[in-house]
Design an enzyme around this catalytic site. Structure first.
Site, mmCIF file in Angstrom:
data_model
loop_
_atom_site.group_PDB
_atom_site.id
_atom_site.type_symbol
_atom_site.label_atom_id
_atom_site.label_comp_id
_atom_site.label_asym_id
_atom_site.label_seq_id
_atom_site.Cartn_x
_atom_site.Cartn_y
_atom_site.Cartn_z
ATOM 1 N N CYS A 272 0.832 -1.207 0.000
ATOM 2 C CA CYS A 272 0.000 0.000 0.000
ATOM 3 C C CYS A 272 0.867 1.257 0.000
ATOM 4 C CB CYS A 272 -0.914 0.008 1.221
ATOM 5 S SG CYS A 272 -2.196 -1.256 1.172
ATOM 6 N N CYS A 443 13.718 8.026 -7.833
ATOM 7 C CA CYS A 443 12.349 7.544 -7.603
ATOM 8 C C CYS A 443 12.023 7.775 -6.133
ATOM 9 C CB CYS A 443 12.208 6.077 -7.988
ATOM 10 S SG CYS A 443 13.159 4.940 -6.948
#
Length: 487
Positions: A272, A443
């Site tokens: 998640c 990232c």
């Protein structure tokens, strides 16, 4: 050296845990008082019954009082207390529940593994329905990022064990349930001992390793399992090992290994925290788990077991729900077939390595140190060059467009990792624009950027230099910019 805020948080968490323990002790005292009161009533009733019987016998010997022969002995009128009728009345009048169903709920012992996005709503509805005993297993503590979806927790309980936080919420919802905390993550060595104390299990975890472990333990201990998962805007739900039968029994329900004999590739497993989750989506799946558990508990022995199926939910699809039929137990299943290799001994001995089976890897580490720079090095590079210089390095941000919109470095270029190989294959201009340039790839965590560097190197060696930023924007926040959004 601990910061003041960290110490304050620890003090608050400890106070909350003490309060939760005191609340539980108070509840136990109250239950003891009720039990002692019931004991006294039973003793008084026994005395009354003895007196009544003596009176009857005397009357039987007295011809003038023969009518006593037709008087019934006093009996308890109802199976539930008035308080229970009032609390559960709206479901008691449902034919699917009724008195017998409510009594089955009251006698049921249900274990929920995971007190997060799935476990919170599942526990709330099971406690509200009047399940007699409810156990919670979780070793994590409440974090601020949990609160948008894990509705049993609250801001003032950040840092507290999720189990204690959830039980505090549940006791306020229904103090009549017997709550049992298990403040540790489930392990192969503890699973069977814990499961033996319950009748039904709900898998409310979020990783393949725990799903295989829970399913194996349910088959070995003979417990039906309600399993669910959710990610982004989608979820899935299935009832496994129902009916629960010993390994090799053809009439038993399939287990998790029957449905998914092999785990997904480790690199495809997204949490998640990486993929995101919409709160109501995981809430829907948790509520559906509670519903399936209630259906299992309240069903009469004569009720036929429905065929196994997998319910798929997609919040942005029409229709949102669809059902997929599942086959029965696999003849070659390693857990529930006649030739099973998963045994209680293999589970408790530690020989079952679920991490190795699922191929879980440590954070990506595929580049040599010479192909990586730190967040501080990136800051130095940005400070000494202008983005308008022809020689300035290209900052390539490989997060998805949604994350790029949240926060990004000035003059950085968004080239998402997802679909990068297709983009490189179908759009040669991408590599042409990077030719003879210094390229720094970044990232969120420093994992996708390493894979992107590998892919870019393989696509075209014409890039002058190619490096990734170690630790990504998390390192940038910790080392350079503490105001960078923490999401």
């Amino acid at each position: 050296m601990f910061s003041t805020s960290a110490v304050d948080a620890q003090v608050t968490a400890l106070r909350e845990q003490i309060q939760a323990t005191e609340d539980q002790l108070s509840q136990l005292r109250e239950q003891l008082a009720h039990a002692e009161e019931a004991q006294h009533r039973a003793q008084d009733a026994g005395k009354l019954e003895t007196d009544w019987q003596q009176e009857i016998m005397g009357a039987l010997n007295n011809p003038q009082h023969q009518y006593y022969q037709h008087q019934p002995q006093p009996q308890q009128r109802f199976s539930l207390s008035n308080a229970e009728f009032k609390r559960y009345g709206r479901q008691l009048i449902m034919p699917q529940v009724g008195l017998q169903g409510q009594l089955r709920l009251k006698a049921a012992r249900v274990l929920i593994v995971g007190a997060g996005g799935l476990g919170c709503p599942a526990a709330a509805y099971l406690a509200g329905a009047g399940v007699g005993t409810l156990g919670l297993v979780d070793g994590d503590t409440v974090e601020e990022s949990n609160l948008h979806r894990q509705v049993a927790h609250s801001t003032d309980r950040i840092g507290m064990f999720k189990v204690d936080s959830a039980l505090s919420y549940l006791r306020n919802l229904n103090p009549n349930v017997n709550y049992i905390p298990h403040r540790a993550h489930l392990t192969p060595s503890t699973a069977l001992d814990i499961f033996d104390n319950y009748d039904f299990v709900l898998d409310c975890t979020d990783h393949p390793t725990s799903r295989y472990l829970i399913s194996d333990a349910c088959v070995l201990s003979g417990k039906p399992l309600v399993s669910a998962s959710a990610l982004r805007t989608e979820g899935q739900l299935t009832v496994l090992n129902n009916p629960p039968r010993a390994p090799g029994a053809s009439d038993g329900g399939p287990c998790y290994r029957c449905v998914f004999p092999r785990p997904p590739p480790a690199e495809s497993v997204v949490s998640c925290g990486e993929g995101g989750i919409l709160g109501p989506v995981v809430g829907v799946m948790g509520i559906l788990q509670a519903l399936e558990a209630i259906k299992l508990i309240t069903a009469s022995p004569e009720t036929a077991t429905p065929p196994p199926s997998l319910l798929l939910f997609s919040a942005y699809s029409i229709p949102q729900f669809r059902n997929v039929k599942l086959r029965s137990r696999r003849a070659d299943c390693t857990t529930c077939s006649a030739n099973h290799t998963v045994t209680p001994a293999s589970l408790t001995s530690g020989s079952m390595d679920y991490i190795a089976f699922c191929g879980v890897t440590n954070p990506v580490d595929v580049l040599p140190s010479s192909s990586r720079i730190s967040a501080s090095d990136l800051l130095s590079t940005l400070s000494t060059t202008s983005p308008h210089d022809d020689d300035a390095p290209v900052i390539l941000d490989v997060r998805d467009p949604t994350q790029f919109e949240l926060c990004n470095l000035p003059s950085s270029i968004n080239l998402p990792w997802q679909g990068l190989s297709t983009r490189l294959r179908e759009d040669p201009q991408v590599m042409e624009d990077l030719k003879d340039r210094d390229v720094l790839v970044v990232c969120k965590l420093g994992n996708d950027s390493q894979l992107a560097v590998q892919m870019l190197e393989a696509a075209n060696p014409g890039i002058r230099s190619l490096k990734d930023v170690k630790g990504g924007f998390r390192a940038w926040r910790n080392e350079v910019d503490p105001e960078w959004p923490d999401y």
